[in-house]
Design a protein around this motif. Structure first.
Motif, PDB file in Angstrom:
ATOM      1  N   GLU A   1      10.409  16.923   1.785  1.00 30.22           N
ATOM      2  CA  GLU A   1       9.425  17.633   0.964  1.00 30.22           C
ATOM      3  C   GLU A   1       8.048  17.649   1.619  1.00 30.22           C
ATOM      4  O   GLU A   1       7.368  18.655   1.614  1.00 30.22           O
ATOM      5  CB  GLU A   1       9.344  17.036  -0.440  1.00 30.22           C
ATOM      6  N   ARG A   2       7.650  16.534   2.200  1.00 29.95           N
ATOM      7  CA  ARG A   2       6.335  16.488   2.870  1.00 29.95           C
ATOM      8  C   ARG A   2       6.306  17.419   4.077  1.00 29.95           C
ATOM      9  O   ARG A   2       5.332  18.127   4.306  1.00 29.95           O
ATOM     10  CB  ARG A   2       5.998  15.056   3.298  1.00 29.95           C
ATOM     11  N   LEU A   3       7.387  17.443   4.851  1.00 34.14           N
ATOM     12  CA  LEU A   3       7.443  18.350   5.998  1.00 34.14           C
ATOM     13  C   LEU A   3       7.506  19.804   5.541  1.00 34.14           C
ATOM     14  O   LEU A   3       6.901  20.680   6.167  1.00 34.14           O
ATOM     15  CB  LEU A   3       8.639  18.009   6.892  1.00 34.14           C
ATOM     16  N   ALA A   4       8.225  20.066   4.458  1.00 30.81           N
ATOM     17  CA  ALA A   4       8.291  21.433   3.924  1.00 30.81           C
ATOM     18  C   ALA A   4       6.917  21.893   3.467  1.00 30.81           C
ATOM     19  O   ALA A   4       6.516  23.038   3.720  1.00 30.81           O
ATOM     20  CB  ALA A   4       9.294  21.506   2.775  1.00 30.81           C
ATOM     21  N   ALA A   5       6.175  21.008   2.819  1.00 32.37           N
ATOM     22  CA  ALA A   5       4.816  21.358   2.380  1.00 32.37           C
ATOM     23  C   ALA A   5       3.923  21.634   3.583  1.00 32.37           C
ATOM     24  O   ALA A   5       3.140  22.598   3.591  1.00 32.37           O
ATOM     25  CB  ALA A   5       4.237  20.237   1.518  1.00 32.37           C
TER      26      ALA A   5
ATOM     27  N   HIS B   1       0.804  -1.229   0.000  1.00 33.97           N
ATOM     28  CA  HIS B   1       0.000   0.000   0.000  1.00 33.97           C
ATOM     29  C   HIS B   1       0.836   1.277   0.000  1.00 33.97           C
ATOM     30  O   HIS B   1       0.393   2.304  -0.531  1.00 33.97           O
ATOM     31  CB  HIS B   1      -0.937   0.020   1.210  1.00 33.97           C
ATOM     32  N   PHE B   2       2.026   1.245   0.613  1.00 35.85           N
ATOM     33  CA  PHE B   2       2.793   2.485   0.785  1.00 35.85           C
ATOM     34  C   PHE B   2       4.220   2.423   0.246  1.00 35.85           C
ATOM     35  O   PHE B   2       4.874   3.459   0.149  1.00 35.85           O
ATOM     36  CB  PHE B   2       2.819   2.888   2.264  1.00 35.85           C
ATOM     37  N   GLY B   3       4.715   1.258  -0.042  1.00 34.90           N
ATOM     38  CA  GLY B   3       6.066   1.124  -0.565  1.00 34.90           C
ATOM     39  C   GLY B   3       7.117   0.946   0.516  1.00 34.90           C
ATOM     40  O   GLY B   3       8.071   0.222   0.326  1.00 34.90           O
ATOM     41  N   SER B   4       6.929   1.616   1.648  1.00 27.26           N
ATOM     42  CA  SER B   4       7.917   1.516   2.722  1.00 27.26           C
ATOM     43  C   SER B   4       7.316   1.989   4.039  1.00 27.26           C
ATOM     44  O   SER B   4       6.292   2.676   4.062  1.00 27.26           O
ATOM     45  CB  SER B   4       9.144   2.376   2.403  1.00 27.26           C
ATOM     46  N   ARG B   5       7.980   1.625   5.108  1.00 26.10           N
ATOM     47  CA  ARG B   5       7.611   2.092   6.453  1.00 26.10           C
ATOM     48  C   ARG B   5       7.648   3.616   6.491  1.00 26.10           C
ATOM     49  O   ARG B   5       6.749   4.266   7.017  1.00 26.10           O
ATOM     50  CB  ARG B   5       8.593   1.506   7.477  1.00 26.10           C
ATOM     51  N   GLU B   6       8.725   4.182   5.932  1.00 24.00           N
ATOM     52  CA  GLU B   6       8.888   5.628   5.968  1.00 24.00           C
ATOM     53  C   GLU B   6       7.732   6.338   5.256  1.00 24.00           C
ATOM     54  O   GLU B   6       7.193   7.320   5.760  1.00 24.00           O
ATOM     55  CB  GLU B   6      10.219   6.021   5.341  1.00 24.00           C
ATOM     56  N   SER B   7       7.343   5.848   4.088  1.00 29.01           N
ATOM     57  CA  SER B   7       6.235   6.480   3.355  1.00 29.01           C
ATOM     58  C   SER B   7       4.940   6.417   4.155  1.00 29.01           C
ATOM     59  O   SER B   7       4.181   7.379   4.195  1.00 29.01           O
ATOM     60  CB  SER B   7       6.048   5.822   1.989  1.00 29.01           C
ATOM     61  N   LEU B   8       4.699   5.273   4.789  1.00 33.20           N
ATOM     62  CA  LEU B   8       3.504   5.148   5.622  1.00 33.20           C
ATOM     63  C   LEU B   8       3.569   6.097   6.814  1.00 33.20           C
ATOM     64  O   LEU B   8       2.587   6.794   7.116  1.00 33.20           O
ATOM     65  CB  LEU B   8       3.340   3.707   6.108  1.00 33.20           C
ATOM     66  N   LEU B   9       4.716   6.165   7.487  1.00 30.70           N
ATOM     67  CA  LEU B   9       4.831   7.062   8.634  1.00 30.70           C
ATOM     68  C   LEU B   9       4.681   8.525   8.223  1.00 30.70           C
ATOM     69  O   LEU B   9       4.063   9.311   8.949  1.00 30.70           O
ATOM     70  CB  LEU B   9       6.161   6.844   9.361  1.00 30.70           C
ATOM     71  N   ILE B  10       5.223   8.882   7.085  1.00 24.94           N
ATOM     72  CA  ILE B  10       5.065  10.255   6.583  1.00 24.94           C
ATOM     73  C   ILE B  10       3.588  10.551   6.396  1.00 24.94           C
ATOM     74  O   ILE B  10       3.076  11.580   6.862  1.00 24.94           O
ATOM     75  CB  ILE B  10       5.834  10.455   5.260  1.00 24.94           C
ATOM     76  N   TYR B  11       2.905   9.662   5.701  1.00 25.58           N
ATOM     77  CA  TYR B  11       1.476   9.848   5.440  1.00 25.58           C
ATOM     78  C   TYR B  11       0.705   9.973   6.752  1.00 25.58           C
ATOM     79  O   TYR B  11      -0.113  10.887   6.920  1.00 25.58           O
ATOM     80  CB  TYR B  11       0.943   8.680   4.603  1.00 25.58           C
ATOM     81  N   ALA B  12       0.974   9.066   7.684  1.00 26.74           N
ATOM     82  CA  ALA B  12       0.250   9.063   8.962  1.00 26.74           C
ATOM     83  C   ALA B  12       0.550  10.319   9.777  1.00 26.74           C
ATOM     84  O   ALA B  12      -0.362  10.912  10.368  1.00 26.74           O
ATOM     85  CB  ALA B  12       0.620   7.811   9.764  1.00 26.74           C
ATOM     86  N   LEU B  13       1.811  10.743   9.808  1.00 24.36           N
ATOM     87  CA  LEU B  13       2.183  11.929  10.570  1.00 24.36           C
ATOM     88  C   LEU B  13       1.512  13.173  10.002  1.00 24.36           C
ATOM     89  O   LEU B  13       0.920  13.970  10.749  1.00 24.36           O
ATOM     90  CB  LEU B  13       3.694  12.109  10.586  1.00 24.36           C
ATOM     91  N   VAL B  14       1.568  13.335   8.693  1.00 27.19           N
ATOM     92  CA  VAL B  14       0.952  14.509   8.073  1.00 27.19           C
ATOM     93  C   VAL B  14      -0.553  14.508   8.331  1.00 27.19           C
ATOM     94  O   VAL B  14      -1.136  15.540   8.678  1.00 27.19           O
ATOM     95  CB  VAL B  14       1.281  14.572   6.560  1.00 27.19           C
ATOM     96  N   GLU B  15      -1.193  13.348   8.196  1.00 24.70           N
ATOM     97  CA  GLU B  15      -2.633  13.270   8.443  1.00 24.70           C
ATOM     98  C   GLU B  15      -2.959  13.594   9.904  1.00 24.70           C
ATOM     99  O   GLU B  15      -3.910  14.330  10.185  1.00 24.70           O
ATOM    100  CB  GLU B  15      -3.150  11.881   8.072  1.00 24.70           C
ATOM    101  N   ALA B  16      -2.178  13.072  10.827  1.00 30.24           N
ATOM    102  CA  ALA B  16      -2.421  13.327  12.253  1.00 30.24           C
ATOM    103  C   ALA B  16      -2.249  14.811  12.582  1.00 30.24           C
ATOM    104  O   ALA B  16      -3.043  15.383  13.340  1.00 30.24           O
ATOM    105  CB  ALA B  16      -1.485  12.479  13.111  1.00 30.24           C
ATOM    106  N   VAL B  17      -1.230  15.435  12.020  1.00 29.85           N
ATOM    107  CA  VAL B  17      -1.004  16.864  12.263  1.00 29.85           C
ATOM    108  C   VAL B  17      -2.127  17.696  11.655  1.00 29.85           C
ATOM    109  O   VAL B  17      -2.591  18.663  12.260  1.00 29.85           O
ATOM    110  CB  VAL B  17       0.380  17.297  11.733  1.00 29.85           C
ATOM    111  N   GLU B  18      -2.587  17.329  10.468  1.00 28.51           N
ATOM    112  CA  GLU B  18      -3.706  18.051   9.851  1.00 28.51           C
ATOM    113  C   GLU B  18      -4.965  17.929  10.701  1.00 28.51           C
ATOM    114  O   GLU B  18      -5.703  18.903  10.876  1.00 28.51           O
ATOM    115  CB  GLU B  18      -3.953  17.532   8.436  1.00 28.51           C
ATOM    116  N   GLU B  19      -5.222  16.739  11.228  1.00 31.69           N
ATOM    117  CA  GLU B  19      -6.384  16.548  12.105  1.00 31.69           C
ATOM    118  C   GLU B  19      -6.265  17.414  13.353  1.00 31.69           C
ATOM    119  O   GLU B  19      -7.244  18.058  13.767  1.00 31.69           O
ATOM    120  CB  GLU B  19      -6.517  15.074  12.502  1.00 31.69           C
TER     121      GLU B  19
END
Length: 163
Positions: A110-114, A42-60
């Protein structure tokens, strides 16, 4: 809930429970109740999943704070942000851990910069974002002596007259 959504929720939980650096593929898969190969699928890697989850959690969290502080005074808006340093301490720490990891990951950087650009926009500029970052550090390290919302606004107003 499908495997993808279960993985995202599990990653958020693991970030809260274990932090960025200590969350493993097995932790996430166990928490989600899926095979660890699902992360790669689904995500390609642990890091990609954690990035997605962190950004979503911060947005929430940002949405929650924005709703809570929308009609408040400046002091109340700052206090709503400050309150999250206690109620969501693990999420703030995970962000700090992710920032350190971004040195070695262009995708994470890049995700954190965005997210940072979005934060500047939501807070009204670079100075409020810098103040927020500094407040976070003060609260995480020495919460008993960190300023409250009223003190932040007083000091920002005092410094604004000096410029």
């Amino acid at each position: 809930m499908g495997n993808r959504d279960a993985l995202i929720e599990a990653a958020k939980q693991c970030l809260t429970d274990r932090g960025w650096a200590r969350t493993t593929v097995r932790d996430i898969a166990f928490t989600a109740g899926v095979n660890h190969a699902a992360i790669g699928y689904h995500f390609g890697s642990r890091e990609s999943l954690l990035i997605y989850a962190l950004v979503e959690a911060v947005e929430e969290l940002s949405d929650t704070v924005a709703d809570k502080a929308r009609d408040g005074t400046p002091e109340e808006r700052w206090q709503a942000l400050i309150d999250t340093f206690g109620t969501h301490r693990a999420l703030w720490i995970a962000q700090l851990e992710a920032a350190v990891q971004a040195e070695h990951s262009p995708e994470l950087r890049e995700r954190l910069a965005a997210a940072q650009r979005q934060g500047r926009e939501g807070l009204g500029g670079s100075v409020p974002l810098a103040v927020l970052s500094g407040l976070m550090m003060q609260w995480l390290i020495d919460p008993d002596h960190a300023p409250d919302g009223a003190q932040v606004v007083r000091e920002l107003r005092a410094h604004a007259t000096e410029v």
